[in-house]
Design an enzyme around this catalytic site. Sequence first.
Site, short mmCIF file in Angstrom:
data_model
loop_
_atom_site.label_atom_id
_atom_site.label_comp_id
_atom_site.label_asym_id
_atom_site.label_seq_id
_atom_site.Cartn_x
_atom_site.Cartn_y
_atom_site.Cartn_z
CG ASP A 125 12.87 1.29 -26.22
OD1 ASP A 125 11.78 2.17 -25.99
OD2 ASP A 125 14.08 1.07 -25.48
NE ARG A 271 18.92 10.39 -22.97
CZ ARG A 271 18.56 8.91 -23.02
NH1 ARG A 271 19.16 8.42 -23.55
NH2 ARG A 271 17.90 8.75 -22.14
CG ASP A 273 19.96 4.60 -23.41
OD1 ASP A 273 18.86 5.53 -23.51
OD2 ASP A 273 19.77 3.41 -23.88
CD GLU A 315 18.47 6.85 -19.53
OE1 GLU A 315 17.24 6.42 -19.41
OE2 GLU A 315 19.13 5.94 -20.06
CG HIS A 379 12.47 9.69 -23.83
ND1 HIS A 379 13.28 10.29 -23.08
CD2 HIS A 379 12.76 8.47 -24.28
CE1 HIS A 379 14.15 9.22 -23.19
NE2 HIS A 379 14.02 8.15 -23.62
CG ASP A 380 12.61 6.96 -20.77
OD1 ASP A 380 12.17 6.39 -21.83
OD2 ASP A 380 13.78 6.97 -20.52
C1 GLC Z 1 16.79 4.68 -22.06
C2 GLC Z 1 16.01 5.62 -22.90
C3 GLC Z 1 14.61 4.78 -22.94
C4 GLC Z 1 15.01 3.21 -23.51
C5 GLC Z 1 16.01 2.56 -22.81
C6 GLC Z 1 16.71 1.49 -23.53
O1 GLC Z 1 16.40 4.58 -20.57
O2 GLC Z 1 15.79 6.45 -22.44
O3 GLC Z 1 13.45 5.38 -23.59
O4 GLC Z 1 13.96 2.55 -23.31
O5 GLC Z 1 17.23 3.50 -22.46
O6 GLC Z 1 17.39 1.92 -24.61
#
Ligand code: GLC
Length: 653
Positions: A125, A271, A273, A315, A379-380
């Site tokens: 991932d 950050r 996550d 995030e 990136h998402d």
């Molecule tokens: C966050 C990241 C993403 C990832 C997810 C799981 O949303 O930005 O890329 O797939 O977390 O860690």
Amino acid sequence: MQEQARAVFRHHDARFESFWKRLQAEFERIFRLFHQLYGWQWDFAWHLETLMEALGRAAAARPNHLEPADHSWMSDPGAVWAMTYIDRFTGDLAGITEAVPHLRSLGVTHLHLMPPYAVPPGPNDGGYAVSDYRLTRPDLGTIDDLAAAIRALDDAGISVVLDFVANHTADDHAWAEAAKQGDAKYQAFYHMYDDRWVPDRYVSLLRPIFPDRGGDTFTWRADVAGQNGGKWVWTTFHSFQWDLDYRNPEVLIAMAGELFHLTNLGAAIIRMDATPFLWKEMGTTCENLDQAHVVLQLFNALTKVLAPGVMFLSEAVVHPADVTRFIRQDECPLGYNPLVMALIWEAFATGKAVLLADALTRRTELPAGTQWLTYLRCHDDIGWGFADEDAERLGIEPVVHRSFLNRFYAGELAESFSAGARFQNNSITGDARISGTLASLAGLERAGSDPLLRDLAVRRILAMQAISLTSIGIPLLYLGDEIGQLNDFSYRQDADLADDNRWMHRPRFDWEALAVAEQGTGPAGQILAGVRSLLEIRRQHPAFGEGVPQVVQTRHPGVLAYLRRARRDHDEVLVVVNLGALPAEAWLALDETWCDPSTGRAADRQAPLLLDPYEYLLLLPGRIAVAAGPRTGAGAEHPAAGSEKPRSTPAHP
Ligand code: GLC
């Protein structure tokens, strides 16, 4: 206790004294938050002591050169963030300093280095399956190289942002390995069950985040010792990302230890996550629960003691009201703005400003000392996270509208300019998100070599950037977008990536294309020059660093206008953007005249403002006399200059 703690610092008395002072300031909060989560446990005090001991040890080990940072940059219009995958940008950590000239040319002040930590072999991932926070991916360098890169960037005036993936670990993390072996202590680190009895009581309320993978939120893992030859493991994201169970205080303490270690590497920003998912309770959706906030506030309080300058970024890609709840000075003072991001795309698909203008008006206010990060894509994938109730209030049917946006950006509609793809298409709910680079989604890929379509795509990209860089918060660039990089389909040849089409918008940074773009020609050159010039204008205006935008009526559904104002220096800027591919005539509800100092174009309520396709203007209050110069707009006549009292008009570069 004080003497015990002092000994850990090995007689670095001055450092100990300042640590102790910070601990005294935060202890009550730490106690209260920890008690809120675990106060019911008989061994609560013992857990708290363990946590405090880990904090003391981390503070004693914190390198001397890591001074508390000053946070005034949060309202500095010169703050610019960028994000990148290290391997896809400079190959490895050692190479990162070579990128400094380019980063400087954009005025980048903060760089998010996507997770560099050790990952399992195979799919990981993009680094968000962490096997070990204390090791890096070998191809990027060592953990010391990471600390050195952070220091080198810091010396170049660029602060580093690192991820803390608190919700889960990789399935080969030492804790997961112990759980597989049947170690009860570590099985209790995760949500794992022998049969479906408990999972089935959760799933009906859970939102599938990655529906493409089939099944539901739980994954059957035959490699975990269990009564029935395996266990069902909670995996919100991929099957190899195991959700941690924060109801267990040992998990919080162990993860705090990893957070401390990571913080001591020297990042200025952590950050956080996937913040909404941190806490699970049966009978709820297991998203955005109060306890998830308490966990983050506790991490915040602990970090204030360890490294008072370090700041968290949340995030959260959920309902806009829930996104905002994570953004607090005592939790995550910074947060992504997925709403403005999605609605910029929405505005360019529909050619209508209404939803975006509404969000800018109603959903941008934040508490003092906090700030948004505004971006066009990361990136998402891009999800259509506007609130149903907002759309309905404006007469827009939300489900139908999201379906239109998916079709539009997946390039399924004849009128679409986009070359994106659906990500995680949920055939049951009809829900989907969108993958694609900025340039590809905004029309540059489909334009091919057609000069007219290319011109329109470049204008569209810059108009989108104009909103992203001036509407609210601190701007964030995905590196490569500043030179209009297109989708990259090479991921399909890599078995580890092929299942995840987000890789199409994570191309390797094209340094050769940058060299060509520096010549200023072609779409890449135009985009680069346009982005740099927007950033330069931004830097000059305190108005972009504080407050929220005030939307101005334009009497044209496809023209967005808003005012930015700063108390500092009484700075004001009016931004006007034509969201459509046709010229537009707008009548701005302005009490005074606003003017573009470089061209003399002016806007007021007495005459229409004529805008070219995707044209954007950044206007200053007052009228200035300029020699007749090139005019990009289709009109912009205005009543005789000089008929109003002159006002100070700081010049754009
Ligand atoms: C966050 C990241 C993403 C990832 C997810 C799981 O949303 O930005 O890329 O797939 O977390 O860690």
